[in-house]
Design an enzyme around this catalytic site. Structure first.
Site, PDB file in Angstrom:
ATOM      1  N   GLU A   1       0.830  -1.208   0.000  1.00  0.00           N
ATOM      2  CA  GLU A   1       0.000   0.000   0.000  1.00  0.00           C
ATOM      3  C   GLU A   1       0.861   1.253   0.000  1.00  0.00           C
ATOM      4  OE1 GLU A   1      -3.200  -0.316  -1.128  1.00  0.00           O
ATOM      5  OE2 GLU A   1      -3.441  -1.672   0.568  1.00  0.00           O
ATOM      6  N   HIS A   2       0.506   2.199  -0.854  1.00  0.00           N
ATOM      7  CA  HIS A   2       1.256   3.442  -1.043  1.00  0.00           C
ATOM      8  C   HIS A   2       2.681   3.156  -1.521  1.00  0.00           C
ATOM      9  CE1 HIS A   2      -1.717   6.358   0.392  1.00  0.00           C
ATOM     10  NE2 HIS A   2      -2.081   5.422   1.240  1.00  0.00           N
ATOM     11  N   THR A   3       2.816   2.073  -2.250  1.00  0.00           N
ATOM     12  CA  THR A   3       4.103   1.711  -2.848  1.00  0.00           C
ATOM     13  C   THR A   3       4.132   1.987  -4.344  1.00  0.00           C
ATOM     14  OG1 THR A   3       3.285  -0.552  -3.105  1.00  0.00           O
ATOM     15  CG2 THR A   3       4.605  -0.088  -1.143  1.00  0.00           C
TER      16      THR A   3
ATOM     17  N   GLY B   1     -13.663   1.756  -2.027  1.00  0.00           N
ATOM     18  CA  GLY B   1     -12.255   1.532  -2.325  1.00  0.00           C
ATOM     19  C   GLY B   1     -11.994   0.200  -2.989  1.00  0.00           C
TER      20      GLY B   1
ATOM     21  N   SER C   1     -12.817  -0.399  -6.218  1.00  0.00           N
ATOM     22  CA  SER C   1     -12.636  -0.083  -7.629  1.00  0.00           C
ATOM     23  C   SER C   1     -13.823  -0.426  -8.510  1.00  0.00           C
ATOM     24  CB  SER C   1     -11.374  -0.758  -8.173  1.00  0.00           C
ATOM     25  OG  SER C   1     -10.920  -0.077  -9.304  1.00  0.00           O
ATOM     26  N   SER C   2     -14.980   0.078  -8.135  1.00  0.00           N
ATOM     27  CA  SER C   2     -16.151  -0.040  -8.999  1.00  0.00           C
ATOM     28  C   SER C   2     -15.919   0.690 -10.320  1.00  0.00           C
ATOM     29  CB  SER C   2     -17.389   0.525  -8.288  1.00  0.00           C
ATOM     30  OG  SER C   2     -17.183   1.878  -7.901  1.00  0.00           O
TER      31      SER C   2
ATOM     32  N   ASP D   1      -5.636  -0.748 -10.379  1.00  0.00           N
ATOM     33  CA  ASP D   1      -7.012  -1.235 -10.411  1.00  0.00           C
ATOM     34  C   ASP D   1      -7.331  -1.907 -11.740  1.00  0.00           C
ATOM     35  OD1 ASP D   1      -7.040   0.114  -8.035  1.00  0.00           O
ATOM     36  OD2 ASP D   1      -8.315   1.744  -8.715  1.00  0.00           O
TER      37      ASP D   1
ATOM     38  N   TYR E   1      -3.166  12.842   0.602  1.00  0.00           N
ATOM     39  CA  TYR E   1      -2.532  11.861  -0.290  1.00  0.00           C
ATOM     40  C   TYR E   1      -1.344  12.497  -1.023  1.00  0.00           C
ATOM     41  CZ  TYR E   1      -2.213   8.411  -4.108  1.00  0.00           C
ATOM     42  OH  TYR E   1      -1.767   7.480  -5.005  1.00  0.00           O
TER      43      TYR E   1
END
Length: 416
Positions: free
Chosen positions: A46-48, A138, A140-141, A191, A248
């Site tokens: 995550e956040h990578t 979160g 990813s619709s 995504d 972010y």
């Protein structure tokens, strides 16, 4: 006590039938076909991505179904089961970036992106969407919508990309352009790659290192939950994402500044230098000692350790070491909470309740500041753990969560 809302996936048969029925009722004719693409959840990493690192997403069994028919003109007409009486209409000729408002920007933007790329044979279409991918969670619709649209338009206009993994990489670029340039939603491709390229029983190891080809950046990694008698519980806390205050982007800038101060192009290069050293723990400490700002130290520590956890998780799960897999989930969440500081109380409470009630490991997933958590639990226990989380939320006055469970990943496909 309020029962938790547990979202089941729509079956192949039901998805095709419902999308076709909505199409007939709205447009008065038969669609050319029905296509589907799944939502996704990131297991770890995550956040990578914006630090040139590693991610490990899977595609959920929860999918968006799309019934579509091409048109002779350049008009686009869209309807969704969210509001089946409202039809959105757009004209592709003369359309420019950000020229469509609301949810219709996502599928319309795919056709626009194809035409911008020179595929002039792409014209208008009528489409009806039916989905069980929760909105605003979160999961990813939006990628499920853009990827199903890309597959459908690829088929009906004969572009020829949807049948191979390499071809799907081209369609993914159209889906990304739709989200970034038409809908104005920042996305780096995780995504869409998960939605288009995951296969049953596997996660994809997505390598975000610059210079890699899109094909070489993805490898299939075993993630067969059923093999070990497990399921992946996903709980949407309904603490909606709160990224509009710049948090972010602030973290992204901090990481870029840290890499520059350390003399590296990006933090992935720092992570590799640490990992390949004779004393990784000491090397990490030395890196952090080069930074004077305490907040920057915490952000860098998360990114470096999180990149390392991705391959550690791949190795542990493939070996059937579920205890170690769970420990890595826990370490990831704790790092996101303490060092990257992107959790909120709902995420932390959901994780704590899952861990206290038999989960091998639990962590927030996605960008944070709201959204969902995942927990690795024994098969059949997902509903029970989800209800315990819902009970604790009710006691604390939080919004009621929603939940779903995955026992195998899905893939994007033509469904009829």
């Amino acid at each position: 006590m309020t029962s938790v809302e547990f979202i089941e996936p729509i079956s192949h048969e039901d998805g095709v039938a419902r999308a076709t029925k909505l199409f007939r009722a709205t447009f008065g004719e038969e669609p050319a076909g029905v296509w589907a693409a799944p939502g996704r959840v990131n297991l770890i990493g995550e956040h990578t991505d914006y630090n040139a690192g590693l991610c490990l997403p899977i595609a959920l069994p929860h999918r968006t179904f799309l019934a579509l028919k091409p048109r002779e003109d350049t008009k686009v007409r869209l309807v969704s089961d969210v509001n089946p009486t409202a039809v959105a209409e757009t004209e592709l000729d003369g359309l420019e970036a950000r020229g469509v408002d609301g949810w219709a920007a996502y599928p319309t933007g795919v056709a626009w992106a194809m035409r911008e790329a020179g595929y002039d044979q792409v014209r208008g279409f009528d489409a009806a969407f039916v989905s069980c991918v929760p909105l605003g969670s979160g999961l990813s619709s939006s990628a499920a919508m853009t990827c199903s649209t890309a597959l459908a338009l690829d088929d009906v206009y004969g572009l020829g990309y949807g049948a191979t993994d390499e071809g799907r990489v081209t369609l993914i670029t159209m889906a990304i352009k739709s989200e970034n340039d038409m809908a104005g939603a920042s996305t780096g491709g995780l995504d869409q790659n998960a939605s288009m390229r995951c296969t049953a029983g596997h996660a994809i190891r997505l390598d975000c290192m610059p210079g890699l080809s899109a094909v070489d950046s993805v490898s299939q990694q075993e993630f067969d939950l059923d093999k070990y008698g497990l399921e992946l519980l996903v709980v949407d806390t309904q603490a909606h994402h709160q990224l509009n205050d710049g948090q972010y982007e602030q973290r992204r800038r901090t990481c870029e500044q840290a890499a520059e101060l350390l003399g590296y192009e990006h933090l992935r290069a720092v992570a590799e230098a640490v990992a390949y050293s004779t004393d990784p723990e000491g090397s990490l400490a030395a890196v952090l000692n080069c930074l004077n700002d305490e907040t920057m130290k915490k952000r860098v520590r998360h990114v470096i350790t999180e990149i390392g956890r991705v391959d550690e998780f791949v190795k542990a799960f493939a070996a059937g070491d579920i205890a170690e897999s769970g420990r890595l989930f826990n370490a990831s969440h704790d790092s996101l909470r303490d060092d990257y500081e992107v959790t909120v109380p709902e995420l932390d409470v959901a994780v704590d309740v899952a861990r206290a009630n038999g989960a091998y490991g639990a962590r927030m997933t996605g960008g944070g500041f709201g959204g969902s958590i995942i927990a690795l639990v024994d098969k059949g226990r997902g509903r029970e753990v989800a209800q315990l989380i819902a009970d604790e939320f009710e006691a604390r006055g939080f919004h009621a969560p929603r939940a779903l469970a995955a026992v195998a990943s899905a893939s994007a496909s033509r469904e009829d």
